[in-house]
Design an enzyme around this catalytic site. Structure first.
Site, PDB file in Angstrom:
ATOM      1  N   HIS A 271       0.854  -1.186   0.000  1.00  0.00           N
ATOM      2  CA  HIS A 271       0.000   0.000   0.000  1.00  0.00           C
ATOM      3  C   HIS A 271       0.886   1.231   0.000  1.00  0.00           C
ATOM      4  CE1 HIS A 271      -3.220   2.784   1.076  1.00  0.00           C
ATOM      5  NE2 HIS A 271      -4.034   1.827   0.696  1.00  0.00           N
ATOM      6  N   ASP A 328      -7.869  -5.413  -0.162  1.00  0.00           N
ATOM      7  CA  ASP A 328      -8.308  -6.343  -1.209  1.00  0.00           C
ATOM      8  C   ASP A 328      -7.949  -7.793  -0.935  1.00  0.00           C
ATOM      9  OD1 ASP A 328      -7.502  -3.627  -3.191  1.00  0.00           O
ATOM     10  OD2 ASP A 328      -9.504  -4.497  -3.124  1.00  0.00           O
TER      11      ASP A 328
HETATM   12  C1  SDX Z   1      -6.215  -0.154  -3.045  1.00  0.00           C
HETATM   13  O1  SDX Z   1      -4.612   4.401  -2.102  1.00  0.00           O
HETATM   14  C2  SDX Z   1      -5.482   3.744  -1.502  1.00  0.00           C
HETATM   15  O2  SDX Z   1      -5.907   4.042  -0.403  1.00  0.00           O
HETATM   16  C3  SDX Z   1      -6.005   2.511  -2.234  1.00  0.00           C
HETATM   17  C4  SDX Z   1      -7.002   1.649  -1.498  1.00  0.00           C
HETATM   18  C5  SDX Z   1      -8.280   2.383  -1.240  1.00  0.00           C
HETATM   19  O3  SDX Z   1      -8.954   2.046  -0.280  1.00  0.00           O
HETATM   20  O4  SDX Z   1      -8.667   3.215  -2.092  1.00  0.00           O
HETATM   21  O5  SDX Z   1      -6.439   1.250  -0.277  1.00  0.00           O
HETATM   22  C6  SDX Z   1      -7.364   0.422  -2.321  1.00  0.00           C
HETATM   23  O6  SDX Z   1      -5.985   0.201  -4.169  1.00  0.00           O
HETATM   24  C7  SDX Z   1      -5.338  -1.126  -2.327  1.00  0.00           C
HETATM   25  C8  SDX Z   1      -4.153  -1.613  -3.207  1.00  0.00           C
HETATM   26  C9  SDX Z   1      -4.668  -2.709  -4.146  1.00  0.00           C
HETATM   27  N1  SDX Z   1      -3.556  -3.095  -5.088  1.00  0.00           N
HETATM   28  C10 SDX Z   1      -2.927  -4.230  -4.938  1.00  0.00           C
HETATM   29  O7  SDX Z   1      -3.073  -5.018  -4.007  1.00  0.00           O
HETATM   30  C11 SDX Z   1      -1.939  -4.533  -6.061  1.00  0.00           C
HETATM   31  C12 SDX Z   1      -0.654  -5.090  -5.464  1.00  0.00           C
HETATM   32  N2  SDX Z   1       0.026  -4.024  -4.748  1.00  0.00           N
HETATM   33  C13 SDX Z   1       0.991  -3.240  -5.440  1.00  0.00           C
HETATM   34  O8  SDX Z   1       0.846  -3.119  -6.808  1.00  0.00           O
HETATM   35  C14 SDX Z   1       1.450  -2.021  -4.682  1.00  0.00           C
HETATM   36  O9  SDX Z   1       1.734  -2.413  -3.412  1.00  0.00           O
HETATM   37  C15 SDX Z   1       0.566  -0.800  -4.647  1.00  0.00           C
HETATM   38  C16 SDX Z   1       0.146  -0.382  -6.009  1.00  0.00           C
HETATM   39  C17 SDX Z   1      -0.631  -1.043  -3.816  1.00  0.00           C
HETATM   40  C18 SDX Z   1       1.370   0.318  -4.009  1.00  0.00           C
HETATM   41  O10 SDX Z   1       2.424   0.530  -4.841  1.00  0.00           O
HETATM   42  P1  SDX Z   1       3.572   1.602  -4.517  1.00  0.00           P
HETATM   43  O11 SDX Z   1       3.373   2.256  -3.223  1.00  0.00           O
HETATM   44  O12 SDX Z   1       3.706   2.433  -5.735  1.00  0.00           O
HETATM   45  O13 SDX Z   1       4.804   0.691  -4.303  1.00  0.00           O
HETATM   46  P2  SDX Z   1       5.809   0.338  -5.459  1.00  0.00           P
HETATM   47  O14 SDX Z   1       5.024  -0.220  -6.616  1.00  0.00           O
HETATM   48  O15 SDX Z   1       6.690   1.507  -5.674  1.00  0.00           O
HETATM   49  O16 SDX Z   1       6.608  -0.857  -4.792  1.00  0.00           O
HETATM   50  C19 SDX Z   1       7.714  -0.592  -3.904  1.00  0.00           C
HETATM   51  C20 SDX Z   1       8.488  -1.908  -3.911  1.00  0.00           C
HETATM   52  C21 SDX Z   1       8.851  -2.394  -5.323  1.00  0.00           C
HETATM   53  O17 SDX Z   1       9.951  -3.229  -5.193  1.00  0.00           O
HETATM   54  P3  SDX Z   1      11.479  -2.606  -5.378  1.00  0.00           P
HETATM   55  O18 SDX Z   1      11.445  -1.720  -6.591  1.00  0.00           O
HETATM   56  O19 SDX Z   1      11.746  -1.871  -4.091  1.00  0.00           O
HETATM   57  O20 SDX Z   1      12.354  -3.831  -5.543  1.00  0.00           O
HETATM   58  O21 SDX Z   1       7.656  -2.941  -3.359  1.00  0.00           O
HETATM   59  C22 SDX Z   1       7.410  -3.923  -4.348  1.00  0.00           C
HETATM   60  C23 SDX Z   1       7.689  -3.273  -5.676  1.00  0.00           C
HETATM   61  O22 SDX Z   1       8.033  -4.238  -6.669  1.00  0.00           O
HETATM   62  N3  SDX Z   1       6.001  -4.307  -4.218  1.00  0.00           N
HETATM   63  C24 SDX Z   1       5.547  -5.549  -4.317  1.00  0.00           C
HETATM   64  C25 SDX Z   1       4.175  -5.467  -4.086  1.00  0.00           C
HETATM   65  N4  SDX Z   1       3.820  -4.186  -3.881  1.00  0.00           N
HETATM   66  C26 SDX Z   1       4.975  -3.480  -3.953  1.00  0.00           C
HETATM   67  N5  SDX Z   1       6.203  -6.728  -4.591  1.00  0.00           N
HETATM   68  C27 SDX Z   1       5.416  -7.829  -4.617  1.00  0.00           C
HETATM   69  N6  SDX Z   1       4.062  -7.810  -4.402  1.00  0.00           N
HETATM   70  C28 SDX Z   1       3.424  -6.678  -4.138  1.00  0.00           C
HETATM   71  N7  SDX Z   1       2.119  -6.649  -3.937  1.00  0.00           N
END
Ligand code: SDX
Length: 394
Positions: A271, A328
């Site tokens: 998140h 989720d």
């Molecule tokens: C919602 O904003 C809100 O409040 C949203 C929400 C709401 O109520 O409206 O809470 C609802 O959208 C919840 C999120 C649902 N999405 C997912 O579950 C999809 C999976 N999660 C990710 O895609 C991610 O965690 C996000 C999109 C939720 C957040 O992404 P960020 O903050 O942009 O983090 P990032 O993509 O920059 O990741 C940082 C690091 C990366 O690795 P490195 O580059 O440091 O090596 O963390 C890793 C990412 O690859 N990472 C994950 C991961 N999420 C982040 N690696 C594996 N699995 C994951 N789920």
């Protein structure tokens, strides 16, 4: 004073937004609607009370609640002309596409809501939108199945009426027992608002041009659709099903996510704001266990979700990046237990999030009425370049 401010002059207009609606402490895993911790909604109010809280800033009196509930009932039907739109959609049309289109279409049937001038007009427009989003969602599902539309039943409360429109037959009314009603009621409450998430920021951005409430919420539906946002609840189920069918073990799936193989992510994890447990995930995980127990059922996907959580929470990759289950991760287990088809999961998220969208649209409308949101950029393109006529290009 709420609205957009410039927090960091160095980047120009990358202002954050001031708001009175929802408070999140991502490090502490705190979420409060108008100051009330979401944990206090576990066994109490229904979704419509919370919708009123978010939109009007306090819990409704009994008289206000009854009046709003009556407005919802009186406005549950769609204009018969709207049914023609459903007939034009392919049966396999994505329900989120239909939802966005039909919410926007409401602005054609209620031109009096193109401008809201105060509490009473906001209340009626909110009642119409919150009531009709259910009917639109149910009709989209019925159309996809080739089933007759089931009209809303004014004797039923918000959640039972929705499930009635989804699952009743002309000769057999769906019976919504208390366990089912409470589970979906809580799920909608926990999705009701989340400060400046992608879809709510979209609603505020669109509304800042003084676009009407229906158009702004239709834009919010489109933003929510994305798999990184509201669409993640569908992706979580696909992930769990993939593991359940034996195509991959939980351990192997986590390994692929860490290695970012094929852009694999542990869906429902991570998140932008929560760097601790998402309090909603905790409540929804417990609600999923409770619902299945009350229904006298088990679900192997819940066991797999718990196993993934156990593995990830002990893994340095997730610990270092502060990746925890989000809203989720468990919501799909509940929806699946309620018989909601997977392709309707994000639609249910939209039904839950609608009061938050309305609250933010109205807050901005009241505080920033004449200030369009206009983010700036850091230009990284070409310097001045001359035009080359077609003959001179290669
Ligand atoms: C919602 O904003 C809100 O409040 C949203 C929400 C709401 O109520 O409206 O809470 C609802 O959208 C919840 C999120 C649902 N999405 C997912 O579950 C999809 C999976 N999660 C990710 O895609 C991610 O965690 C996000 C999109 C939720 C957040 O992404 P960020 O903050 O942009 O983090 P990032 O993509 O920059 O990741 C940082 C690091 C990366 O690795 P490195 O580059 O440091 O090596 O963390 C890793 C990412 O690859 N990472 C994950 C991961 N999420 C982040 N690696 C594996 N699995 C994951 N789920």
């Amino acid at each position: 004073q709420t609205g957009y401010i410039t927090l960091d002059p160095g980047y120009g207009n990358t202002g954050s937004c001031l708001s009175n609606i929802t408070y999140i402490d991502g490090d502490q895993g705190i979420l409060r609607y108008r100051g009330i911790p979401i944990e206090q909604f576990g066994n109490g109010p229904n979704f419509i009370e919370v919708a009123w809280l978010l939109i009007f800033g306090r819990l409704p009196t009994e008289e206000e609640y009854r009046g709003f509930a009556a407005d919802l009932n009186a406005n549950a039907n769609l204009d018969e002309g709207m049914k023609l739109h459903f007939e034009g959609f392919p049966r396999a049309a994505p329900p989120m596409a239909i939802l966005s289109a039909m919410i926007n279409a409401l602005s054609c049937f209620y031109p009096e809501h193109l401008e809201l001038d105060g509490h009473d007009s906001l209340r009626l427009a909110s009642a119409r939108l919150i009531s009709k989003i259910r009917t639109i969602a149910a009709y989209a599902y019925r159309h996809s199945q080739g089933l007759p539309y089931i009209y809303p039943d004014a004797k039923l409360r918000y959640v039972p009426n929705f499930l009635h429109m989804m699952f009743s037959q002309p000769y057999d009314q769906f019976q919504c027992d208390e366990v089912v009603r409470n589970a979906l009621n809580l799920l909608l409450i926990l999705h009701a608002d989340h400060e400046q998430n992608c879809s709510t920021s979209t609603v505020r951005m669109v509304g800042s041009s003084q676009a009407n409430l229906f158009a702004s919420c239709a834009a919010g539906v489109c933003a929510l659709w994305g798999p990184l946002h509201g669409g993640a609840n569908v992706e979580v189920l696909c992930m769990l099903e993939q593991i359940h069918q034996g195509n991959v073990t939980p351990e192997e799936y986590v390994r692929r996510a860490k290695a970012k193989e094929g852009n694999t992510r542990l869906m429902g994890f991570g998140h932008r704001v929560y760097k601790n447990f998402d309090p909603r995930a905790k409540m929804l995980g417990e609600a999923a266990e409770k619902l299945l127990a009350n229904l006298g059922r088990t679900d192997p996907l819940l066991d797999i979700a718990r196993k993934l959580e156990e593995i990830a929470l002990q893994d340095p990759y997730f610990i270092e990046r502060k990746l925890y289950p989000n809203v989720d991760f468990y919501s799909g287990i509940i929806l699946r237990a309620l018989g909601i088809p997977t392709n309707m999961f994000t639609v249910i998220f939209a039904i839950g999030r609608l009061p938050g969208w309305i609250a933010h649209w109205w807050e901005q409308n009241q505080t920033m009425a004449n200030k369009i949101a206009r983010p700036r950029q850091i230009y990284t393109g070409n310097g001045q370049t001359d035009y080359t006529p077609m003959a001179g290009r290669s």
